[in-house]
Design a protein around this motif. Sequence first.
Motif, PDB file in Angstrom:
ATOM      1  N   PRO A 117     -55.654  46.945   7.049  1.00  0.00           N
ATOM      2  CA  PRO A 117     -55.802  48.109   6.566  1.00  0.00           C
ATOM      3  C   PRO A 117     -56.331  48.408   5.163  1.00  0.00           C
ATOM      4  N   GLY A 118     -56.303  47.521   4.287  1.00  0.00           N
ATOM      5  CA  GLY A 118     -57.022  47.813   2.919  1.00  0.00           C
ATOM      6  C   GLY A 118     -58.087  46.753   2.524  1.00  0.00           C
ATOM      7  N   ASN A 119     -58.528  46.229   3.898  1.00  0.00           N
ATOM      8  CA  ASN A 119     -59.682  45.389   3.851  1.00  0.00           C
ATOM      9  C   ASN A 119     -59.835  44.561   2.760  1.00  0.00           C
ATOM     10  N   TRP A 120     -58.673  43.927   2.106  1.00  0.00           N
ATOM     11  CA  TRP A 120     -58.680  42.843   1.040  1.00  0.00           C
ATOM     12  C   TRP A 120     -59.427  43.607  -0.155  1.00  0.00           C
ATOM     13  N   LEU A 121     -59.327  44.805  -0.235  1.00  0.00           N
ATOM     14  CA  LEU A 121     -60.067  45.295  -1.391  1.00  0.00           C
ATOM     15  C   LEU A 121     -59.087  45.300  -2.639  1.00  0.00           C
ATOM     16  N   GLY A 122     -57.692  45.008  -2.447  1.00  0.00           N
ATOM     17  CA  GLY A 122     -57.041  45.195  -3.530  1.00  0.00           C
ATOM     18  C   GLY A 122     -57.306  43.983  -4.724  1.00  0.00           C
ATOM     19  N   TRP A 123     -58.214  43.022  -4.257  1.00  0.00           N
ATOM     20  CA  TRP A 123     -58.519  41.955  -4.954  1.00  0.00           C
ATOM     21  C   TRP A 123     -59.313  42.408  -6.082  1.00  0.00           C
ATOM     22  N   VAL A 124     -60.167  43.601  -5.789  1.00  0.00           N
ATOM     23  CA  VAL A 124     -60.823  44.217  -7.021  1.00  0.00           C
ATOM     24  C   VAL A 124     -60.375  45.528  -7.328  1.00  0.00           C
ATOM     25  N   LEU A 125     -59.179  45.723  -7.109  1.00  0.00           N
ATOM     26  CA  LEU A 125     -58.622  46.968  -7.586  1.00  0.00           C
ATOM     27  C   LEU A 125     -58.436  47.262  -9.077  1.00  0.00           C
ATOM     28  N   VAL A 126     -58.108  46.364  -9.890  1.00  0.00           N
ATOM     29  CA  VAL A 126     -58.057  46.545 -11.305  1.00  0.00           C
ATOM     30  C   VAL A 126     -59.193  46.664 -12.046  1.00  0.00           C
ATOM     31  N   PRO A 127     -60.396  45.713 -11.757  1.00  0.00           N
ATOM     32  CA  PRO A 127     -61.773  45.893 -12.293  1.00  0.00           C
ATOM     33  C   PRO A 127     -62.384  47.295 -11.796  1.00  0.00           C
ATOM     34  N   GLY A 128     -62.156  47.518 -10.532  1.00  0.00           N
ATOM     35  CA  GLY A 128     -62.961  48.477 -10.083  1.00  0.00           C
ATOM     36  C   GLY A 128     -62.433  50.002 -10.702  1.00  0.00           C
ATOM     37  N   ILE A 129     -60.889  49.981 -10.897  1.00  0.00           N
ATOM     38  CA  ILE A 129     -60.556  51.237 -11.376  1.00  0.00           C
ATOM     39  C   ILE A 129     -60.829  51.086 -13.164  1.00  0.00           C
TER      40      ILE A 129
END
Length: 399
Positions: A290-302
């Motif tokens: 569901p999140g395509n594993w994008l949570g791993w770059v959530l903090v630097p992305g924000i």
Amino acid sequence: EMASAAVACLIAAVVLVAVALQGTTLNRDAVANLAIGDALAGGAGFVTPLRWSYFLDHILPHPAFAARGAVYPVLLAAPLGQGFSLVTISALHVLFGVAVGLLLWLTARRMMSFPAALATTIAVVWTPVFADASVNFWHDLTAAALLLGVLLTSHGTIRAMHRSVWCAALTVAAWAADPDLSWLVVAVGVGSWFAIGKKTARHSRPFIGYIGAFVLLQLGVKLAYYWFSAQLPYTEDAALSEMLSVDDGWQYQKNYVGTLAFLTVNFRDVLSSFGGQVWRVATALLFDSPGNWLGWVLVPGIAHALRSHSKGQIERRAAGVMLLFLLGSEFLDSVQVDAWRLNVTTLVCLALVAFSWIDQWACALSMAAQNKSAQRPGSEARFGSAKPMWAAVVVACCV
């Protein structure tokens, strides 16, 4: 033009294949939306004939906007009023999913390079979250379309008064489609404020006009709805704060005591429910499709979105701020029927923020490679561009 046409065909193909693999069911939300749309098309007014909670005191039918977003059932009323079958409406709904995918592509192109925008779009439309929303009669796609519309027009809040009013109207429509988008005006305001600077923002007519137009339009909608129904929009959402699971809504003879009193008595249960929901959402972001594993770059992305000063900074910063609010809503949503299922709006903001950050690094690496190639003749084949990397990213998202 050829590239744009190819991208449009690719997005349409991905959505249609994902939908074909997903299948569809009529769950509670879908039935409720169809019932509201059918009542409106039949002349009964904007009411719902269904009781979504047994411990709320209301007589059926009761005002629909008090319980759920208004925009999507209104859109459903048009084909239902023309006598379209559910099969036909389902087909139109899938085409609407394709249109939302194209809208996401246009928004992503404002914020990042061509391959990054393509990766963003594919990463969203290929997920089971988007496929589910494309085949089921949920409000998710409508909310995502309005969110993207606001992001696309957000630059007008620092350009011209008529553009800022148009953006404000879309922001109010987004709020009317999904209560989770209530904070969109804050997200756009923050993006515009930092783009033009504090001193300029205080005297900017388009910026002030956006805030003022939103307040007036939203107030007008609330007063008009109260005039006709004697209730304000989303007033029944307060009942959600007294539910630890979706099953609580079906209990008979349950007293509605108020949020504060409920939290005081059931503090431990509420804390346990909150912890479980945080774990489920985190799992969806980090380890599941569901999140395509994008949570791993959530903090630097924000962090990148909030500090960005490059092209598309208003859209990027607004998406970053909105993602924080949407994740907060996901964490607090203990009555989600499918706890692992992210909202489409959350997934859209997550993808825009994450791939913007990845694109920044891809461009930096590409420039470094080109500089190295210039210093070493004959190494162009080894250090050329970031396109092969982006191709791998797109394939990885689909897998």
